[in-house]
Design a protein around this motif. Structure first.
Motif, PDB file in Angstrom:
ATOM      1  N   GLU A  83       0.895  -1.208  -0.101  1.00 51.61           N
ATOM      2  CA  GLU A  83       0.157   0.249  -0.189  1.00 51.61           C
ATOM      3  C   GLU A  83       0.732   1.450  -0.057  1.00 51.61           C
ATOM      4  OE1 GLU A  83      -3.525   1.738   2.237  1.00 51.61           O
ATOM      5  OE2 GLU A  83      -2.445   0.693   3.568  1.00 51.61           O
ATOM      6  N   ARG A  84       0.747   1.758  -0.730  1.00 51.21           N
ATOM      7  CA  ARG A  84       1.511   2.826  -0.923  1.00 51.21           C
ATOM      8  C   ARG A  84       0.214   4.416  -1.337  1.00 51.21           C
ATOM      9  NH1 ARG A  84       6.242   4.250  -5.338  1.00 51.21           N
ATOM     10  NH2 ARG A  84       6.522   6.840  -5.105  1.00 51.21           N
ATOM     11  N   ILE A  85       0.901   5.587  -0.452  1.00 43.83           N
ATOM     12  CA  ILE A  85       0.378   7.295  -0.650  1.00 43.83           C
ATOM     13  C   ILE A  85       1.256   7.363  -2.035  1.00 43.83           C
ATOM     14  CG2 ILE A  85      -0.665   8.990   0.488  1.00 43.83           C
ATOM     15  CD1 ILE A  85      -0.100   7.881   2.868  1.00 43.83           C
ATOM     16  N   GLU A  86      -0.220   8.022  -2.850  1.00 40.42           N
ATOM     17  CA  GLU A  86       0.200   8.287  -4.102  1.00 40.42           C
ATOM     18  C   GLU A  86       0.541  10.080  -4.003  1.00 40.42           C
ATOM     19  OE1 GLU A  86       1.930   6.728  -6.294  1.00 40.42           O
ATOM     20  OE2 GLU A  86       1.917   5.194  -6.021  1.00 40.42           O
ATOM     21  N   GLU A  87       1.099  10.864  -4.556  1.00 41.30           N
ATOM     22  CA  GLU A  87       1.263  11.900  -4.631  1.00 41.30           C
ATOM     23  C   GLU A  87      -0.112  13.010  -4.623  1.00 41.30           C
ATOM     24  OE1 GLU A  87       3.765  13.892  -7.365  1.00 41.30           O
ATOM     25  OE2 GLU A  87       5.372  12.572  -6.886  1.00 41.30           O
ATOM     26  N   ASN A  88      -1.384  12.334  -5.192  1.00 44.07           N
ATOM     27  CA  ASN A  88      -2.582  12.889  -5.313  1.00 44.07           C
ATOM     28  C   ASN A  88      -3.587  12.696  -3.890  1.00 44.07           C
ATOM     29  OD1 ASN A  88      -2.727  10.858  -5.870  1.00 44.07           O
ATOM     30  ND2 ASN A  88      -3.731  10.951  -8.118  1.00 44.07           N
ATOM     31  N   GLY A  89      -2.942  12.039  -3.339  1.00 45.64           N
ATOM     32  CA  GLY A  89      -3.464  11.577  -2.256  1.00 45.64           C
ATOM     33  C   GLY A  89      -4.459   9.916  -2.237  1.00 45.64           C
ATOM     34  N   TYR A  90      -4.474   9.516  -3.320  1.00 48.42           N
ATOM     35  CA  TYR A  90      -4.843   8.009  -3.471  1.00 48.42           C
ATOM     36  C   TYR A  90      -4.120   7.750  -3.172  1.00 48.42           C
ATOM     37  CZ  TYR A  90      -8.689  10.177  -6.183  1.00 48.42           C
ATOM     38  OH  TYR A  90     -10.055  10.299  -6.421  1.00 48.42           O
ATOM     39  N   ASN A  91      -4.016   6.204  -3.019  1.00 46.50           N
ATOM     40  CA  ASN A  91      -3.624   4.704  -3.106  1.00 46.50           C
ATOM     41  C   ASN A  91      -3.931   4.078  -3.649  1.00 46.50           C
ATOM     42  OD1 ASN A  91      -3.544   5.888  -0.224  1.00 46.50           O
ATOM     43  ND2 ASN A  91      -4.323   4.149   0.857  1.00 46.50           N
ATOM     44  N   THR A  92      -2.204   3.218  -4.104  1.00 51.72           N
ATOM     45  CA  THR A  92      -2.444   2.644  -4.790  1.00 51.72           C
ATOM     46  C   THR A  92      -2.047   0.979  -4.727  1.00 51.72           C
ATOM     47  OG1 THR A  92      -0.190   3.326  -5.488  1.00 51.72           O
ATOM     48  CG2 THR A  92      -1.302   4.005  -7.301  1.00 51.72           C
ATOM     49  N   TYR A  93      -2.166  -0.384  -4.458  1.00 52.03           N
ATOM     50  CA  TYR A  93      -2.204  -1.495  -4.305  1.00 52.03           C
ATOM     51  C   TYR A  93      -1.264  -2.427  -5.367  1.00 52.03           C
ATOM     52  CZ  TYR A  93      -5.063   0.141  -0.908  1.00 52.03           C
ATOM     53  OH  TYR A  93      -5.562   1.437   0.300  1.00 52.03           O
ATOM     54  N   ALA A  94      -0.504  -3.211  -4.796  1.00 51.88           N
ATOM     55  CA  ALA A  94       0.533  -3.400  -5.890  1.00 51.88           C
ATOM     56  C   ALA A  94       0.120  -4.762  -5.076  1.00 51.88           C
ATOM     57  CB  ALA A  94       1.593  -3.509  -6.272  1.00 51.88           C
ATOM     58  N   SER A  95       0.801  -5.860  -6.225  1.00 51.14           N
ATOM     59  CA  SER A  95       1.016  -7.336  -5.359  1.00 51.14           C
ATOM     60  C   SER A  95       2.343  -7.643  -5.306  1.00 51.14           C
ATOM     61  CB  SER A  95       0.673  -8.524  -6.038  1.00 51.14           C
ATOM     62  OG  SER A  95       1.151  -9.802  -6.190  1.00 51.14           O
ATOM     63  N   LEU A  96       2.305  -8.340  -3.583  1.00 55.24           N
ATOM     64  CA  LEU A  96       3.935  -8.387  -2.854  1.00 55.24           C
ATOM     65  C   LEU A  96       4.504  -9.573  -3.485  1.00 55.24           C
ATOM     66  CD1 LEU A  96       5.273  -7.369  -0.596  1.00 55.24           C
ATOM     67  CD2 LEU A  96       4.446  -8.971   0.516  1.00 55.24           C
ATOM     68  N   ARG A  97       4.209 -10.423  -3.599  1.00 57.37           N
ATOM     69  CA  ARG A  97       4.070 -11.374  -4.239  1.00 57.37           C
ATOM     70  C   ARG A  97       5.141 -11.654  -6.283  1.00 57.37           C
ATOM     71  NH1 ARG A  97       1.421 -17.819  -4.030  1.00 57.37           N
ATOM     72  NH2 ARG A  97       3.258 -19.135  -4.534  1.00 57.37           N
TER      73      ARG A  97
END
Length: 221
Positions: A168-182
């Motif tokens: 889970e990462r907070i992007e510059e625009n305030g939204y979150n992105t969710y990338a597969s860890l595996r």
């Protein structure tokens, strides 16, 4: 004519110190005054059994051994700890609202989809931090975990596994992105994504900066 020169008196340091009374050898300057105050605090703390500079160590403190021998005194230094939004064990109830104006949901069959219904039961998610920056997303109503396969397909999983871990990462625009860890595709991260029709996209077709991968965690109303 001869010019008279007064004799120079050469004094030995040890004789000078012996000649001057012990109480007046050093002038009470600012430095010696501070040292004297510190010594008084240290002595007082030793007598009372407490640390002169306050308190026992706790979270966010570094404890240093006491300077006075035979005492249990310790110093604590306030440390400005970096604030993390994702701490292990943290649990949040949220609805993931995409930049494409869809709520992410998982139905009882395990199908991942998007809905525009704000209070749809299947869109209420339990977001649990499993480590710093890594979360597991679970539908409250269906008890299914959001998971991603090796091919980048999203699905609902009955059991929690490594497929269910997302960065889970907070992007510059305030939204979150969710990338597969595996899983990755060609060395690139694969993201949770909903297209303009609310349908899930394959992880390898999504990019971090694309609006389809951006989600706003919203408090349930």
């Amino acid at each position: 004519m001869c010019k008279w020169t007064p004799p120079v008196l050469r004094l030995r340091p040890d004789l000078v110190l012996d000649a001057v009374p012990s109480a007046g050898r050093f002038l009470p300057g600012a430095t010696s005054f501070c040292v004297a105050c510190f010594t008084l605090l240290l002595v007082a703390g030793t007598v009372l059994g407490e640390c002169p500079l306050g308190g026992q160590g706790g979270p966010g403190h570094e404890t240093l051994p006491g300077l006075a021998g035979g005492t249990n005194c310790s110093w604590t230094l306030e440390r400005h700890t970096r604030s993390y939004n994702h701490l292990e064990g943290d649990v949040r109830l949220r609805r993931l609202y995409s930049a494409n104006k869809f709520f992410l949901c998982i139905d009882k069959t395990g199908k991942v989809d998007g809905t525009r219904r704000k209070n749809y039961a299947d869109s209420l998610m339990e977001i649990r931090s499993v480590s710093v920056g890594v979360v597991a997303i679970k539908s409250v109503s269906t008890a299914l975990y959001l998971a991603m396969s090796k091919r980048g397909t999203l699905f609902g999983s009955v059991k929690y596994s490594s497929n269910c871990k997302f960065k889970e990462r907070i992007e510059e625009n305030g939204y979150n992105t969710y990338a597969s860890l595996r899983w990755k595709h060609g060395g690139r991260q694969m993201f949770v994504s909903l297209n303009g029709r609310g349908k899930p996209r394959r992880g390898h077709k999504a990019r971090r900066r694309h609006p389809s991968t951006h989600f706003l965690p919203m408090l349930p109303s």
